[in-house]
Design a protein around this motif. Structure first.
Motif, PDB file in Angstrom:
ATOM      1  N   TRP A  27       0.671  -1.077   0.273  1.00 20.71           N
ATOM      2  CA  TRP A  27       0.062   0.401   0.158  1.00 20.71           C
ATOM      3  C   TRP A  27       1.198   1.093  -0.109  1.00 20.71           C
ATOM      4  CZ3 TRP A  27      -4.753   0.777  -1.699  1.00 20.71           C
ATOM      5  CH2 TRP A  27      -5.384  -0.001  -1.238  1.00 20.71           C
ATOM      6  N   ARG A  28       2.102   1.310   0.714  1.00 24.77           N
ATOM      7  CA  ARG A  28       2.409   2.775   0.893  1.00 24.77           C
ATOM      8  C   ARG A  28       3.430   2.787  -0.412  1.00 24.77           C
ATOM      9  NH1 ARG A  28       7.980   2.375   1.430  1.00 24.77           N
ATOM     10  NH2 ARG A  28       8.283   0.239   1.948  1.00 24.77           N
ATOM     11  N   PHE A  29       4.231   1.762  -0.982  1.00 27.93           N
ATOM     12  CA  PHE A  29       4.323   1.694  -2.197  1.00 27.93           C
ATOM     13  C   PHE A  29       3.504   2.603  -3.198  1.00 27.93           C
ATOM     14  CE2 PHE A  29       7.532  -1.537  -1.786  1.00 27.93           C
ATOM     15  CZ  PHE A  29       8.836  -0.454  -1.377  1.00 27.93           C
ATOM     16  N   PHE A  30       1.788   1.485  -3.510  1.00 31.90           N
ATOM     17  CA  PHE A  30       1.394   1.678  -4.038  1.00 31.90           C
ATOM     18  C   PHE A  30       0.461   3.089  -4.395  1.00 31.90           C
ATOM     19  CE2 PHE A  30      -3.329   2.901  -4.824  1.00 31.90           C
ATOM     20  CZ  PHE A  30      -3.686   1.714  -6.908  1.00 31.90           C
ATOM     21  N   SER A  36       1.743   8.006  -7.308  1.00 29.71           N
ATOM     22  CA  SER A  36       1.195   9.185  -7.597  1.00 29.71           C
ATOM     23  C   SER A  36       1.476  10.069  -6.703  1.00 29.71           C
ATOM     24  CB  SER A  36      -0.580   9.229  -7.911  1.00 29.71           C
ATOM     25  OG  SER A  36      -0.908   8.259  -6.850  1.00 29.71           O
ATOM     26  N   ASP A  37       1.693  10.024  -5.426  1.00 30.32           N
ATOM     27  CA  ASP A  37       1.645  10.870  -4.672  1.00 30.32           C
ATOM     28  C   ASP A  37       2.934  12.450  -4.441  1.00 30.32           C
ATOM     29  OD1 ASP A  37      -0.961  10.737  -4.216  1.00 30.32           O
ATOM     30  OD2 ASP A  37      -0.369   9.612  -2.205  1.00 30.32           O
ATOM     31  N   ARG A  70       4.939  11.090  -9.040  1.00 29.99           N
ATOM     32  CA  ARG A  70       4.018  11.496 -10.031  1.00 29.99           C
ATOM     33  C   ARG A  70       3.795  10.830 -11.067  1.00 29.99           C
ATOM     34  NH1 ARG A  70       2.991  14.110  -6.419  1.00 29.99           N
ATOM     35  NH2 ARG A  70       2.751  16.474  -6.453  1.00 29.99           N
ATOM     36  N   ILE A  71       3.891   9.117 -10.846  1.00 30.93           N
ATOM     37  CA  ILE A  71       3.352   8.423 -11.762  1.00 30.93           C
ATOM     38  C   ILE A  71       2.096   8.007 -11.729  1.00 30.93           C
ATOM     39  CG2 ILE A  71       3.903   5.813 -11.839  1.00 30.93           C
ATOM     40  CD1 ILE A  71       6.647   6.633 -10.808  1.00 30.93           C
ATOM     41  N   ILE A  72       1.400   7.920 -12.803  1.00 27.42           N
ATOM     42  CA  ILE A  72       0.382   7.782 -13.284  1.00 27.42           C
ATOM     43  C   ILE A  72      -0.207   5.721 -13.616  1.00 27.42           C
ATOM     44  CG2 ILE A  72      -1.915   7.945 -14.974  1.00 27.42           C
ATOM     45  CD1 ILE A  72      -0.228   9.923 -16.563  1.00 27.42           C
ATOM     46  N   LEU A  73      -1.368   5.926 -12.727  1.00 31.89           N
ATOM     47  CA  LEU A  73      -1.426   4.228 -11.984  1.00 31.89           C
ATOM     48  C   LEU A  73      -1.572   3.390 -13.128  1.00 31.89           C
ATOM     49  CD1 LEU A  73      -3.234   4.698  -9.039  1.00 31.89           C
ATOM     50  CD2 LEU A  73      -0.166   3.895  -9.328  1.00 31.89           C
TER      51      LEU A  73
END
Length: 204
Positions: A185-188, A192-193, A196-199
């Motif tokens: 969850w931390r990596f997930f 974006s936070d 700035r990588i688009i999921l």
């Protein structure tokens, strides 16, 4: 065109066309590779053409190396890789190709079940870009080494290398297959936070 040649009476014509594609820095996809490999198989051309070259260029090395990688022939790929290292090609071209082919070797060895060789290639790289780090993280993840994948990511960040979507795909895979839910969850969320990588759908 590549596909057309591969199905014709002169499949060997697909090889120089493929080399031109690489020369213009286009990335071949899963649609092109099967046609190239079919052309090589039907004409038995890949190694024959390369062996007849008096002075193979970087593009030629890249073409045959890619063929070995896609056919899961690590021994031939590694032999070619070592040959390339002693060739008197332009340093910038050699550096770029060595990084690319080292990354391909890591991926190939991992998929062939030889994690030790993948680690060896990675450790012997003098320059590691995002793709190389990501390939090693994915290799650890697919072999059930979740903590090693995370440890490699931390080393990557210390080296100042920016992660990308493939990096996190490997991390999330590692966490999900090793019961590391909190870390996952931390990596997930950091994608974006913080980065700035688009999921993408695969990240979910």
């Amino acid at each position: 065109m590549v596909r057309g040649y591969s199905r014709s009476n002169t499949p060997i014509q697909a090889i120089p066309l493929f080399s031109q594609l690489l020369a213009f820095r286009f990335l071949p996809d899963d649609y092109i590779f099967p046609s190239v490999l079919k052309a090589c198989s039907s004409a038995k051309a890949l190694e024959e053409v390369f062996d007849k070259m008096l002075d193979p260029c970087v593009i030629s090395y890249n073409a045959i190396f890619t063929g070995y990688a896609k056919c899961s022939r690590p021994n031939e790929a590694l032999s070619l890789f070592r040959e390339l290292q002693v060739k008197s090609l332009k340093p910038t071209d050699v550096a770029m190709l060595i990084i690319k082919e080292s990354t391909a070797l890591i991926d190939m060895y991992a998929k062939c079940g030889n994690l030790e060789e993948a680690i060896c290639v990675f450790k012997n790289m003098s320059i590691r870009d995002t793709a190389a780090w990501s390939a090693m993280i994915v290799a650890y993840a697919t072999h059930g080494k979740g903590y090693k994948a995370i440890e490699t990511f931390e080393e990557m960040r210390k080296e100042g290398v920016q992660p990308d979507e493939i990096t996190f795909l490997g991390l999330l895979y590692a966490c999900s297959h090793n019961g590391l839910l909190d870390e996952g969850w931390r990596f997930f969320h950091s994608m974006s936070d913080k980065h700035r990588i688009i999921l993408g759908i695969k990240h979910y």
